[in-house]
Motif scaffolding. Structure first.
Motif, mmCIF file in Angstrom:
data_model
loop_
_atom_site.group_PDB
_atom_site.id
_atom_site.type_symbol
_atom_site.label_atom_id
_atom_site.label_comp_id
_atom_site.label_asym_id
_atom_site.label_seq_id
_atom_site.Cartn_x
_atom_site.Cartn_y
_atom_site.Cartn_z
ATOM 1 N N MET A 100 84.732 87.477 -45.389
ATOM 2 C CA MET A 100 86.251 87.288 -45.366
ATOM 3 C C MET A 100 86.819 87.304 -43.903
ATOM 4 S SD MET A 100 88.690 90.179 -47.108
ATOM 5 C CE MET A 100 88.229 89.857 -48.709
ATOM 6 N N GLU A 101 87.556 86.471 -43.711
ATOM 7 C CA GLU A 101 88.095 86.081 -42.514
ATOM 8 C C GLU A 101 88.823 87.429 -41.782
ATOM 9 O OE1 GLU A 101 91.535 83.367 -40.311
ATOM 10 O OE2 GLU A 101 90.838 82.845 -42.266
ATOM 11 N N TYR A 102 88.750 87.781 -40.598
ATOM 12 C CA TYR A 102 89.439 88.840 -39.838
ATOM 13 C C TYR A 102 90.798 88.387 -39.833
ATOM 14 C CZ TYR A 102 91.034 92.031 -36.162
ATOM 15 O OH TYR A 102 91.641 93.116 -35.612
ATOM 16 N N ILE A 103 91.738 89.484 -39.892
ATOM 17 C CA ILE A 103 93.167 89.270 -39.435
ATOM 18 C C ILE A 103 93.735 90.091 -38.676
ATOM 19 C CG2 ILE A 103 95.427 89.364 -40.920
ATOM 20 C CD1 ILE A 103 94.307 88.126 -43.444
ATOM 21 N N ASP A 104 94.031 89.730 -37.635
ATOM 22 C CA ASP A 104 94.556 90.555 -36.654
ATOM 23 C C ASP A 104 96.129 91.217 -36.749
ATOM 24 O OD1 ASP A 104 95.161 92.028 -34.157
ATOM 25 O OD2 ASP A 104 94.424 90.708 -32.895
ATOM 26 N N VAL A 105 96.137 92.250 -37.516
ATOM 27 C CA VAL A 105 97.466 92.703 -38.152
ATOM 28 C C VAL A 105 98.401 93.038 -36.772
ATOM 29 C CG1 VAL A 105 98.706 94.248 -39.496
ATOM 30 C CG2 VAL A 105 96.591 93.376 -40.333
ATOM 31 N N THR A 106 97.513 93.757 -35.903
ATOM 32 C CA THR A 106 98.415 94.015 -34.746
ATOM 33 C C THR A 106 99.136 92.979 -33.808
ATOM 34 O OG1 THR A 106 96.979 96.108 -34.492
ATOM 35 C CG2 THR A 106 98.280 95.393 -32.611
ATOM 36 N N SER A 107 98.276 91.861 -33.986
ATOM 37 C CA SER A 107 99.082 90.810 -33.105
ATOM 38 C C SER A 107 100.149 89.912 -33.921
ATOM 39 C CB SER A 107 98.010 89.762 -32.668
ATOM 40 O OG SER A 107 97.318 89.093 -34.073
ATOM 41 N N ILE A 108 99.710 90.201 -35.188
ATOM 42 C CA ILE A 108 100.793 89.404 -36.109
ATOM 43 C C ILE A 108 102.307 90.378 -36.170
ATOM 44 C CG2 ILE A 108 101.420 89.000 -38.614
ATOM 45 C CD1 ILE A 108 98.342 88.317 -39.017
ATOM 46 N N ARG A 109 101.948 91.720 -36.299
ATOM 47 C CA ARG A 109 103.309 92.417 -35.953
ATOM 48 C C ARG A 109 104.040 92.327 -34.742
ATOM 49 N NH1 ARG A 109 103.790 97.544 -33.511
ATOM 50 N NH2 ARG A 109 101.597 97.551 -33.559
ATOM 51 N N LYS A 110 103.360 91.995 -33.458
ATOM 52 C CA LYS A 110 103.683 91.965 -32.266
ATOM 53 C C LYS A 110 104.306 90.662 -32.233
ATOM 54 C CE LYS A 110 101.152 95.133 -30.134
ATOM 55 N NZ LYS A 110 99.922 95.935 -28.994
ATOM 56 N N LYS A 111 104.091 89.665 -32.873
ATOM 57 C CA LYS A 111 105.052 88.399 -32.803
ATOM 58 C C LYS A 111 106.696 88.603 -33.067
ATOM 59 C CE LYS A 111 101.135 85.170 -33.761
ATOM 60 N NZ LYS A 111 101.042 84.181 -34.699
ATOM 61 N N PHE A 112 106.580 89.788 -33.880
ATOM 62 C CA PHE A 112 108.096 89.919 -34.208
ATOM 63 C C PHE A 112 108.563 91.070 -33.554
ATOM 64 C CE2 PHE A 112 106.713 87.789 -38.233
ATOM 65 C CZ PHE A 112 108.190 87.296 -38.504
ATOM 66 N N ASP A 113 107.749 91.502 -32.505
ATOM 67 C CA ASP A 113 108.221 92.712 -31.725
ATOM 68 C C ASP A 113 108.807 93.820 -32.476
ATOM 69 O OD1 ASP A 113 108.555 93.927 -29.058
ATOM 70 O OD2 ASP A 113 110.768 93.144 -28.857
ATOM 71 N N LEU A 114 108.027 94.162 -33.442
ATOM 72 C CA LEU A 114 108.466 95.342 -34.224
ATOM 73 C C LEU A 114 107.315 96.463 -34.185
ATOM 74 C CD1 LEU A 114 109.405 93.581 -37.553
ATOM 75 C CD2 LEU A 114 110.993 94.381 -36.040
ATOM 76 N N SER A 115 108.055 97.747 -34.464
ATOM 77 C CA SER A 115 107.245 98.921 -34.644
ATOM 78 C C SER A 115 106.348 98.801 -35.779
ATOM 79 C CB SER A 115 107.952 100.067 -34.447
ATOM 80 O OG SER A 115 109.000 100.196 -35.747
ATOM 81 N N GLN A 116 105.309 99.694 -35.934
ATOM 82 C CA GLN A 116 104.613 99.633 -37.390
ATOM 83 C C GLN A 116 105.854 100.093 -38.389
ATOM 84 O OE1 GLN A 116 101.497 102.510 -36.420
ATOM 85 N NE2 GLN A 116 100.151 100.965 -35.862
ATOM 86 N N ARG B 144 91.243 96.365 -44.922
ATOM 87 C CA ARG B 144 91.471 95.047 -44.766
ATOM 88 C C ARG B 144 92.533 94.689 -45.827
ATOM 89 N NH1 ARG B 144 85.990 91.670 -43.380
ATOM 90 N NH2 ARG B 144 85.463 92.781 -41.607
ATOM 91 N N PRO B 145 93.294 93.825 -45.358
ATOM 92 C CA PRO B 145 94.659 93.211 -46.273
ATOM 93 C C PRO B 145 93.702 92.690 -47.421
ATOM 94 C CG PRO B 145 95.132 92.812 -43.991
ATOM 95 C CD PRO B 145 93.741 93.395 -43.765
ATOM 96 N N GLN B 146 94.365 92.732 -48.446
ATOM 97 C CA GLN B 146 93.500 91.950 -49.595
ATOM 98 C C GLN B 146 94.725 91.410 -50.430
ATOM 99 O OE1 GLN B 146 90.910 94.517 -51.844
ATOM 100 N NE2 GLN B 146 89.661 94.630 -49.925
ATOM 101 N N GLY B 147 94.474 90.532 -51.442
ATOM 102 C CA GLY B 147 95.359 90.041 -52.365
ATOM 103 C C GLY B 147 96.660 89.331 -51.496
ATOM 104 N N ALA B 148 97.822 89.751 -52.312
ATOM 105 C CA ALA B 148 99.071 89.170 -51.803
ATOM 106 C C ALA B 148 99.392 89.362 -50.377
ATOM 107 C CB ALA B 148 100.196 89.641 -52.550
ATOM 108 N N ALA B 149 99.162 90.669 -49.917
ATOM 109 C CA ALA B 149 99.321 90.978 -48.674
ATOM 110 C C ALA B 149 98.604 90.267 -47.497
ATOM 111 C CB ALA B 149 98.694 92.497 -48.186
#
Length: 65
Positions: free
Chosen positions: A1-17, A40-45
């Motif tokens: 399963m491919e790694y998803i960098d959730v932190t970098s995705i969140r930072k694209k929106f400049d949002l807090s957790q 790790r995120p799964q399914g629809a997430a």
């Protein structure tokens, strides 16, 4: 399963957790576990995170961010 960098995705929106989890309908605890690598995120997430990563501007427009 491919790694998803959730932190970098969140930072694209400049949002807090907390803000990111509310915006995309995830629990704060799950988001923190993804960012810490304990889960790790799964399914629809997983699909939604890949779309957000691929086209953050389009997702932002769709959600009026």
């Amino acid at each position: 399963m491919e790694y998803i960098d959730v932190t970098s995705i969140r930072k694209k929106f400049d949002l807090s957790q907390s803000e990111f989890s509310k915006m995309f309908g995830s629990s704060l605890r799950i988001l923190q576990q993804w960012e810490q690598g304990r889960r790790r995120p799964q399914g629809a997430a997983r699909v939604l995170l890949k779309v957000i990563d691929y086209a953050p501007d389009v997702v932002g427009k769709a959600l009026h961010v």
